[in-house]
Design a protein around this motif. Structure first.
Motif, PDB file in Angstrom:
ATOM      1  N   TYR A 120       0.943  -1.037  -0.114  1.00 37.85           N
ATOM      2  CA  TYR A 120      -0.115   0.007   0.056  1.00 37.85           C
ATOM      3  C   TYR A 120       0.904   1.149  -0.078  1.00 37.85           C
ATOM      4  O   TYR A 120       2.034   1.317   0.534  1.00 37.85           O
ATOM      5  N   PRO A 121       0.315   2.330  -0.610  1.00 31.44           N
ATOM      6  CA  PRO A 121       1.304   3.571  -0.794  1.00 31.44           C
ATOM      7  C   PRO A 121       1.619   3.926   0.670  1.00 31.44           C
ATOM      8  O   PRO A 121       0.953   4.005   1.824  1.00 31.44           O
ATOM      9  N   ARG A 122       2.967   4.334   0.884  1.00 34.59           N
ATOM     10  CA  ARG A 122       3.384   4.941   2.139  1.00 34.59           C
ATOM     11  C   ARG A 122       3.045   6.400   2.461  1.00 34.59           C
ATOM     12  O   ARG A 122       3.327   6.948   1.379  1.00 34.59           O
ATOM     13  N   VAL A 123       2.246   6.599   3.299  1.00 33.86           N
ATOM     14  CA  VAL A 123       2.252   7.940   3.540  1.00 33.86           C
ATOM     15  C   VAL A 123       3.162   8.887   4.280  1.00 33.86           C
ATOM     16  O   VAL A 123       3.669   8.507   5.362  1.00 33.86           O
ATOM     17  N   ASP A 124       3.568   9.863   3.519  1.00 28.64           N
ATOM     18  CA  ASP A 124       4.459  10.951   4.001  1.00 28.64           C
ATOM     19  C   ASP A 124       4.112  12.293   3.184  1.00 28.64           C
ATOM     20  O   ASP A 124       3.122  12.403   2.665  1.00 28.64           O
ATOM     21  N   ASN A 125       5.020  13.265   3.564  1.00 29.48           N
ATOM     22  CA  ASN A 125       4.603  14.630   3.133  1.00 29.48           C
ATOM     23  C   ASN A 125       4.639  14.744   1.676  1.00 29.48           C
ATOM     24  O   ASN A 125       3.792  15.219   0.974  1.00 29.48           O
ATOM     25  N   ASP A 126       5.479  13.813   0.716  1.00 29.94           N
ATOM     26  CA  ASP A 126       5.310  13.783  -0.437  1.00 29.94           C
ATOM     27  C   ASP A 126       4.200  13.191  -1.122  1.00 29.94           C
ATOM     28  O   ASP A 126       3.372  13.813  -2.125  1.00 29.94           O
ATOM     29  N   TRP A 127       3.816  12.233  -0.474  1.00 32.65           N
ATOM     30  CA  TRP A 127       2.500  11.360  -0.862  1.00 32.65           C
ATOM     31  C   TRP A 127       1.391  12.332  -0.623  1.00 32.65           C
ATOM     32  O   TRP A 127       0.417  12.348  -1.635  1.00 32.65           O
ATOM     33  N   TRP A 128       1.216  13.083   0.456  1.00 28.24           N
ATOM     34  CA  TRP A 128       0.214  13.994   0.762  1.00 28.24           C
ATOM     35  C   TRP A 128       0.115  15.083  -0.410  1.00 28.24           C
ATOM     36  O   TRP A 128      -1.043  15.369  -0.938  1.00 28.24           O
ATOM     37  N   ALA A 129       1.375  15.656  -0.634  1.00 30.73           N
ATOM     38  CA  ALA A 129       1.229  16.790  -1.574  1.00 30.73           C
ATOM     39  C   ALA A 129       0.825  16.178  -2.824  1.00 30.73           C
ATOM     40  O   ALA A 129       0.040  16.916  -3.619  1.00 30.73           O
ATOM     41  N   GLN A 130       1.297  15.148  -3.273  1.00 31.56           N
ATOM     42  CA  GLN A 130       0.805  14.498  -4.816  1.00 31.56           C
ATOM     43  C   GLN A 130      -0.408  14.171  -4.765  1.00 31.56           C
ATOM     44  O   GLN A 130      -1.165  14.438  -5.801  1.00 31.56           O
ATOM     45  N   THR A 131      -1.106  13.465  -3.769  1.00 31.92           N
ATOM     46  CA  THR A 131      -2.329  12.954  -3.680  1.00 31.92           C
ATOM     47  C   THR A 131      -3.340  14.281  -3.667  1.00 31.92           C
ATOM     48  O   THR A 131      -4.459  14.223  -4.037  1.00 31.92           O
ATOM     49  N   LYS A 132      -2.966  15.231  -2.706  1.00 27.38           N
ATOM     50  CA  LYS A 132      -3.904  16.358  -2.650  1.00 27.38           C
ATOM     51  C   LYS A 132      -3.968  17.121  -4.025  1.00 27.38           C
ATOM     52  O   LYS A 132      -5.082  17.539  -4.500  1.00 27.38           O
ATOM     53  N   GLU A 133      -2.815  17.180  -4.596  1.00 26.59           N
ATOM     54  CA  GLU A 133      -2.876  17.999  -5.984  1.00 26.59           C
ATOM     55  C   GLU A 133      -3.640  16.910  -7.025  1.00 26.59           C
ATOM     56  O   GLU A 133      -4.430  17.657  -7.715  1.00 26.59           O
ATOM     57  N   ALA A 134      -3.522  15.746  -7.071  1.00 26.01           N
ATOM     58  CA  ALA A 134      -4.213  14.676  -7.962  1.00 26.01           C
ATOM     59  C   ALA A 134      -5.669  15.079  -7.712  1.00 26.01           C
ATOM     60  O   ALA A 134      -6.432  15.074  -8.698  1.00 26.01           O
ATOM     61  N   ALA A 135      -6.068  15.023  -6.432  1.00 27.05           N
ATOM     62  CA  ALA A 135      -7.485  14.975  -6.016  1.00 27.05           C
ATOM     63  C   ALA A 135      -8.240  16.410  -6.595  1.00 27.05           C
ATOM     64  O   ALA A 135      -9.044  16.490  -6.734  1.00 27.05           O
ATOM     65  N   ALA A 136      -7.497  17.332  -6.224  1.00 25.46           N
ATOM     66  CA  ALA A 136      -7.887  18.539  -6.581  1.00 25.46           C
ATOM     67  C   ALA A 136      -7.995  19.039  -8.248  1.00 25.46           C
ATOM     68  O   ALA A 136      -9.021  19.329  -8.590  1.00 25.46           O
ATOM     69  N   ASN A 137      -7.013  18.150  -9.009  1.00 26.38           N
ATOM     70  CA  ASN A 137      -7.231  18.279 -10.509  1.00 26.38           C
ATOM     71  C   ASN A 137      -8.328  17.556 -10.919  1.00 26.38           C
ATOM     72  O   ASN A 137      -9.039  17.957 -11.987  1.00 26.38           O
ATOM     73  N   ILE A 138      -8.406  16.366 -10.201  1.00 22.89           N
ATOM     74  CA  ILE A 138      -9.755  15.388 -10.640  1.00 22.89           C
ATOM     75  C   ILE A 138     -11.006  16.136 -10.319  1.00 22.89           C
ATOM     76  O   ILE A 138     -11.871  16.238 -11.331  1.00 22.89           O
ATOM     77  N   TRP A 139     -11.082  16.894  -9.267  1.00 23.24           N
ATOM     78  CA  TRP A 139     -12.481  17.596  -9.000  1.00 23.24           C
ATOM     79  C   TRP A 139     -12.642  18.767  -9.687  1.00 23.24           C
ATOM     80  O   TRP A 139     -13.513  19.027 -10.382  1.00 23.24           O
ATOM     81  N   SER A 140     -11.365  19.528 -10.050  1.00 24.45           N
ATOM     82  CA  SER A 140     -11.745  20.713 -11.085  1.00 24.45           C
ATOM     83  C   SER A 140     -11.976  20.249 -12.408  1.00 24.45           C
ATOM     84  O   SER A 140     -12.851  21.000 -13.041  1.00 24.45           O
ATOM     85  N   ASN A 141     -11.312  19.059 -12.879  1.00 26.10           N
ATOM     86  CA  ASN A 141     -11.870  18.637 -14.213  1.00 26.10           C
ATOM     87  C   ASN A 141     -13.351  18.083 -14.307  1.00 26.10           C
ATOM     88  O   ASN A 141     -13.990  18.360 -15.300  1.00 26.10           O
ATOM     89  N   THR A 142     -13.794  17.307 -13.244  1.00 31.51           N
ATOM     90  CA  THR A 142     -14.943  16.999 -12.914  1.00 31.51           C
ATOM     91  C   THR A 142     -16.029  18.414 -12.861  1.00 31.51           C
ATOM     92  O   THR A 142     -17.092  18.279 -13.803  1.00 31.51           O
ATOM     93  N   LYS A 143     -15.578  19.499 -12.312  1.00 33.74           N
ATOM     94  CA  LYS A 143     -16.547  20.484 -12.257  1.00 33.74           C
ATOM     95  C   LYS A 143     -16.520  21.211 -13.743  1.00 33.74           C
ATOM     96  O   LYS A 143     -17.726  21.535 -14.362  1.00 33.74           O
TER      97      LYS A 143
END
Length: 180
Positions: A120-143
């Motif tokens: 499973y993905p290891r959660v650290d600051n890099d993971w958090w930043a990448q995941t947060k950005e990816a989720a924001a992009n998906i949400w933006s594209n959906t909107k």
């Protein structure tokens, strides 16, 4: 009062997430406050505790996105402060006790074996930043996609109405000429 609102909002967010089910029957309402700190087991070995829930991640649409699980450091290949991200589809929740809000407790069961859990993905600051950005992009594209689809629907409807008016006007003019 703030804690009550937090508990209620948290419980509602978990309720909105279909895959988070109780082991026996869905209860319809879960407390995130009680879920954080819950013991985590393997579904394949229900007596083998592998960690505990460190955090519950909620997406912008207020659905549970997954859990952050702190794996026990006595597991082979796992070090101190080893946090892993577990997607909603990869776990289930069983209620241990739930007759009163101050006594609610859960057990979380991971659907895969320990070797898969280690992947499973290891959660650290890099993971958090990448995941947060990816989720924001998906949400933006959906909107923007939804907005674009709505605009296309409005334009098409408007064109159909204009064509219908034009055709109706032509038919009426033709009828009028025929009657004259």
């Amino acid at each position: 009062m703030k804690r009550t609102h937090t508990l209620l909002a948290s419980a509602m967010a978990v309720t909105l997430c279909q895959p988070v089910l109780a082991e026996t029957a869905p209860e319809g309402l879960y407390s995130m406050d009680a879920l954080i700190g819950a013991d985590v087991f393997l579904a394949t070995d229900r007596n083998r505790e592998v960690g505990e829930v460190e955090d519950v991640l909620v997406a912008e649409n207020m659905k549970v996105h997954g859990l952050v699980v702190e794996l026990d450091d006595d597991l082979d290949g796992v070090g101190n402060d080893d946090y892993r991200f577990v997607e909603v589809r990869q776990f289930s929740v069983a209620t241990r006790s739930g007759d009163r809000l101050d006594r609610v407790s859960y057990a979380v069961f991971l659907n895969e074996d320990l070797d898969q859990v280690r992947d499973y993905p290891r959660v650290d600051n890099d993971w958090w930043a990448q995941t947060k950005e990816a989720a924001a992009n998906i949400w933006s594209n959906t909107k923007s996609g939804a907005s674009s689809a709505w605009q296309a629907t409005k334009d098409t409807t408007s064109n159909v109405i204009d064509k219908t008016k034009e055709t109706t006007r032509d038919v009426l003019e033709s009828l009028q000429r025929t009657l004259e």
